[in-house]
Design a protein around this motif. Sequence first.
Motif, PDB file in Angstrom:
ATOM      1  N   ASP A 261       0.830  -1.213   0.000  1.00  0.00           N
ATOM      2  CA  ASP A 261       0.000   0.000   0.000  1.00  0.00           C
ATOM      3  C   ASP A 261       0.863   1.262   0.000  1.00  0.00           C
ATOM      4  N   ARG A 262       1.985   1.204   0.727  1.00  0.00           N
ATOM      5  CA  ARG A 262       2.872   2.367   0.766  1.00  0.00           C
ATOM      6  C   ARG A 262       3.476   2.637  -0.614  1.00  0.00           C
ATOM      7  N   THR A 263       3.897   1.560  -1.278  1.00  0.00           N
ATOM      8  CA  THR A 263       4.424   1.716  -2.637  1.00  0.00           C
ATOM      9  C   THR A 263       3.345   2.240  -3.578  1.00  0.00           C
ATOM     10  N   ASP A 264       2.153   1.666  -3.448  1.00  0.00           N
ATOM     11  CA  ASP A 264       1.053   2.061  -4.329  1.00  0.00           C
ATOM     12  C   ASP A 264       0.639   3.505  -4.092  1.00  0.00           C
ATOM     13  N   LEU A 265       0.704   3.948  -2.842  1.00  0.00           N
ATOM     14  CA  LEU A 265       0.299   5.310  -2.506  1.00  0.00           C
ATOM     15  C   LEU A 265       1.163   6.336  -3.240  1.00  0.00           C
ATOM     16  N   ILE A 266       2.462   6.040  -3.300  1.00  0.00           N
ATOM     17  CA  ILE A 266       3.390   6.978  -3.945  1.00  0.00           C
ATOM     18  C   ILE A 266       3.488   6.713  -5.442  1.00  0.00           C
ATOM     19  N   ALA A 267       3.785   5.462  -5.794  1.00  0.00           N
ATOM     20  CA  ALA A 267       4.033   5.131  -7.198  1.00  0.00           C
ATOM     21  C   ALA A 267       2.755   5.153  -8.023  1.00  0.00           C
ATOM     22  N   GLY A 268       1.640   4.763  -7.395  1.00  0.00           N
ATOM     23  CA  GLY A 268       0.391   4.704  -8.144  1.00  0.00           C
ATOM     24  C   GLY A 268      -0.016   6.026  -8.747  1.00  0.00           C
ATOM     25  N   ARG A 269       0.414   7.117  -8.128  1.00  0.00           N
ATOM     26  CA  ARG A 269       0.054   8.445  -8.623  1.00  0.00           C
ATOM     27  C   ARG A 269       0.868   8.866  -9.848  1.00  0.00           C
ATOM     28  N   ILE A 270       2.015   8.231 -10.022  1.00  0.00           N
ATOM     29  CA  ILE A 270       2.917   8.720 -11.052  1.00  0.00           C
ATOM     30  C   ILE A 270       3.014   7.790 -12.260  1.00  0.00           C
ATOM     31  N   GLY A 271       2.241   6.694 -12.272  1.00  0.00           N
ATOM     32  CA  GLY A 271       2.317   5.753 -13.381  1.00  0.00           C
ATOM     33  C   GLY A 271       2.012   6.415 -14.721  1.00  0.00           C
ATOM     34  N   LYS A 272       0.858   7.083 -14.809  1.00  0.00           N
ATOM     35  CA  LYS A 272       0.493   7.756 -16.059  1.00  0.00           C
ATOM     36  C   LYS A 272       1.425   8.925 -16.344  1.00  0.00           C
ATOM     37  N   THR A 273       1.844   9.604 -15.276  1.00  0.00           N
ATOM     38  CA  THR A 273       2.788  10.714 -15.435  1.00  0.00           C
ATOM     39  C   THR A 273       4.056  10.238 -16.127  1.00  0.00           C
ATOM     40  N   LEU A 274       4.582   9.108 -15.675  1.00  0.00           N
ATOM     41  CA  LEU A 274       5.800   8.573 -16.282  1.00  0.00           C
ATOM     42  C   LEU A 274       5.564   8.182 -17.733  1.00  0.00           C
ATOM     43  N   GLY A 275       4.385   7.649 -18.013  1.00  0.00           N
ATOM     44  CA  GLY A 275       4.064   7.279 -19.386  1.00  0.00           C
ATOM     45  C   GLY A 275       4.117   8.477 -20.315  1.00  0.00           C
ATOM     46  N   HIS A 276       3.566   9.599 -19.870  1.00  0.00           N
ATOM     47  CA  HIS A 276       3.601  10.824 -20.675  1.00  0.00           C
ATOM     48  C   HIS A 276       5.042  11.305 -20.875  1.00  0.00           C
ATOM     49  N   PHE A 277       5.813  11.293 -19.791  1.00  0.00           N
ATOM     50  CA  PHE A 277       7.205  11.744 -19.894  1.00  0.00           C
ATOM     51  C   PHE A 277       8.010  10.827 -20.812  1.00  0.00           C
ATOM     52  N   SER A 278       7.734   9.529 -20.731  1.00  0.00           N
ATOM     53  CA  SER A 278       8.440   8.597 -21.599  1.00  0.00           C
ATOM     54  C   SER A 278       8.188   8.918 -23.067  1.00  0.00           C
ATOM     55  N   LEU A 279       6.948   9.199 -23.410  1.00  0.00           N
ATOM     56  CA  LEU A 279       6.616   9.542 -24.789  1.00  0.00           C
ATOM     57  C   LEU A 279       7.277  10.847 -25.217  1.00  0.00           C
ATOM     58  N   ALA A 280       7.369  11.812 -24.282  1.00  0.00           N
ATOM     59  CA  ALA A 280       8.020  13.090 -24.601  1.00  0.00           C
ATOM     60  C   ALA A 280       9.511  12.881 -24.865  1.00  0.00           C
ATOM     61  N   PHE A 281      10.161  12.102 -24.001  1.00  0.00           N
ATOM     62  CA  PHE A 281      11.584  11.819 -24.222  1.00  0.00           C
ATOM     63  C   PHE A 281      11.797  11.036 -25.525  1.00  0.00           C
ATOM     64  N   GLN A 282      10.904  10.100 -25.777  1.00  0.00           N
ATOM     65  CA  GLN A 282      11.018   9.318 -27.005  1.00  0.00           C
ATOM     66  C   GLN A 282      10.870  10.209 -28.233  1.00  0.00           C
ATOM     67  N   SER A 283      10.013  11.201 -28.134  1.00  0.00           N
ATOM     68  CA  SER A 283       9.832  12.141 -29.239  1.00  0.00           C
ATOM     69  C   SER A 283      11.122  12.900 -29.543  1.00  0.00           C
ATOM     70  N   ILE A 284      11.857  13.252 -28.497  1.00  0.00           N
ATOM     71  CA  ILE A 284      13.145  13.946 -28.685  1.00  0.00           C
ATOM     72  C   ILE A 284      14.190  12.994 -29.249  1.00  0.00           C
ATOM     73  N   GLU A 285      14.239  11.786 -28.682  1.00  0.00           N
ATOM     74  CA  GLU A 285      15.271  10.815 -29.069  1.00  0.00           C
ATOM     75  C   GLU A 285      15.127  10.338 -30.507  1.00  0.00           C
ATOM     76  N   SER A 286      13.899  10.205 -30.966  1.00  0.00           N
ATOM     77  CA  SER A 286      13.672   9.627 -32.291  1.00  0.00           C
ATOM     78  C   SER A 286      13.793  10.642 -33.424  1.00  0.00           C
ATOM     79  N   GLU A 287      13.841  11.920 -33.081  1.00  0.00           N
ATOM     80  CA  GLU A 287      13.928  12.959 -34.113  1.00  0.00           C
ATOM     81  C   GLU A 287      15.369  13.130 -34.577  1.00  0.00           C
ATOM     82  N   GLU A 288      15.524  13.384 -35.863  1.00  0.00           N
ATOM     83  CA  GLU A 288      16.844  13.668 -36.418  1.00  0.00           C
ATOM     84  C   GLU A 288      17.107  15.170 -36.330  1.00  0.00           C
ATOM     85  N   TRP A 289      18.133  15.561 -35.567  1.00  0.00           N
ATOM     86  CA  TRP A 289      18.423  16.980 -35.361  1.00  0.00           C
ATOM     87  C   TRP A 289      19.629  17.402 -36.197  1.00  0.00           C
TER      88      TRP A 289
END
Length: 606
Positions: A261-289
């Motif tokens: 429950d302690r893990t879920d209380l903290i981590a459970g709030r950030i699961g979707k947040t991390l998913g969004h950040f992962s996609l943002a980082f992937q967007s930067i990484e996959s682009e040719e600059w």
Amino acid sequence: MNLSIIQDYEQRLAFARQEAEKYKNLFDTYSMYRLGVFVLFILSVCMAISANEILLIAFSLPATLLCFGWIVRKQNGFDTMKNYYLDMEKVNANELNSIQTHTNIYDNGSWFTNEKHFYTSDLDIFGSNSLFQLINRCATLPGITKLGTWLHAPANKATILRRQAAIKEIGHKNDWKLDIQTHLLFALKQQKEQIQNLVSYLKLPIELDDAYWLNIYSQAAPFILIGLMIAGAYYRQAAYFIPVVALFNNRLVSSKKKIVDRTDLIAGRIGKTLGHFSLAFQSIESEEWESAYLKELALKIKTAGGQSVSERINQLSRLITKLNLRLNIVLQFVLNIFLLWDIRQVIAIENWKKTNHENLESAFEVLGEFEALLSLASLHVNNPEWAFPTIADGDGYTYKAKNLAHPLITQNRVANDFELNDTFKIDIITGSNMAGKSTFLRTVGINAVLGLCGAPVCADSLELSVIHIITYMRIKDSLNESTSTFKAELDRLQMLLAAVEEQDKVYFLIDEMLRGTNSVDKYLGSKAVIKQLIHKKGVGQVATHDLQIARLEDEYPDYVRNFYFDIQVVDGEMLFDYKIKQGECKTFNASLLLKQIGVDVREDNF
């Protein structure tokens, strides 16, 4: 107003709305499928009970679980895509509103407001209806902070040129820009400290007693149950051990409920947040600059082992998403009796934290820098007619502008030319009330702030030196500090004079000096200040109603220049053209303005 970019945003908006509706319908359809699978499972249980066949339940349960899990994954995918396009709709609608009305759903930077700063308060850099409100597209605190820092002080020439190249490149990748804005839009609803809280969580271990043995047993548990099921098919007595082991597993997980429950209380709030950040980082990484600046930034979010930040964050996001399956009571029970699911996920999350928490903080700083750059790129995309300034060298001051206008004025924007070419000058600007003196000073200042942080400016062309703007405009008293207006003016003048002497290339913008005293002291004091600025080789502009100040040009013909804004009076009506002209103002309008409100100032009235 650029009609082509408006039409582009309108098309994107319509497409996003259509796609969001499509994925919503798919989500609803699969909800019916999920209900159907659950009904079939209940029927199989009823049949098993009526036929006294325990094995039927044992075999139908995994099949139902697999089918149910597949449907849930599909639904999650549809829901993710629906939310993505809903956010894409908001992003494009915001760009339209920014062009047409200068409104913005992003932070306006009001918390940066500082009346004692050299120029941010006088030039409307932060707060409501500000420059920051116009350009900000940063959803995260590191991005907002980075952009605010850039607007607080000029960059050096090399940095400006690097940013210009990066902004131009992002401006040509509007699809990419809007995509990453969409991935990060969720952060607007989060606390500003969410990233710092996330980094703090990753550094905080949660100890699980007997983690080593629990990890071994959690890996073996599903094979034990499967073995009992296979054995039960041949030896009925073995089937009776299946519920015993299942209940033992469930009891074992329940004994670790506090830790889970302690893990879920903290981590459970950030699961979707991390998913969004992962996609943002992937967007930067996959682009040719192509630009050196963007290449360097993208390289920073690669780990030493070659694994990208997006992959690392996505791993943790998936682990937390798996832990969140416990929110479904039926699914939680099934997963725990077969796989000790909760314990497995807590152990996996803690192992990830031990090996991956380092360097993520710097990765978020890189993300913030990309946000700051794409914010400035929004000006380039939405105002393609604006120019990137040329940064001048030379010992003197340069500010050469063609059709320079104020970027925050949307209606009846008037542009002016202005030239200061590698020299030292103080320009005295006289003129009537409301003729445009103050607006011109702010136009010069705000475009310098834009240009010297790397952004395009509201002009056909601009060449300027790297200058430090200092303003003297909205001087106010302070009851909290027991400061009168005149004292506040003296403090501002002291700061200005010290800066001219101590800092490199200070360019001052003074609007009506010493208003807090009588007219005689005002004239004498203003004249003395300007003379001192001349002796210090100060450079800038002074707007004033006092025509006597213009006589300084006679005394310092090689240093002082006179400019003015005037009016035309036609049939008693005042007409303003808001165009700057060389020389002294000869026409004033105070008496006309007073007459319009019923006050006659002719001398024979006294």
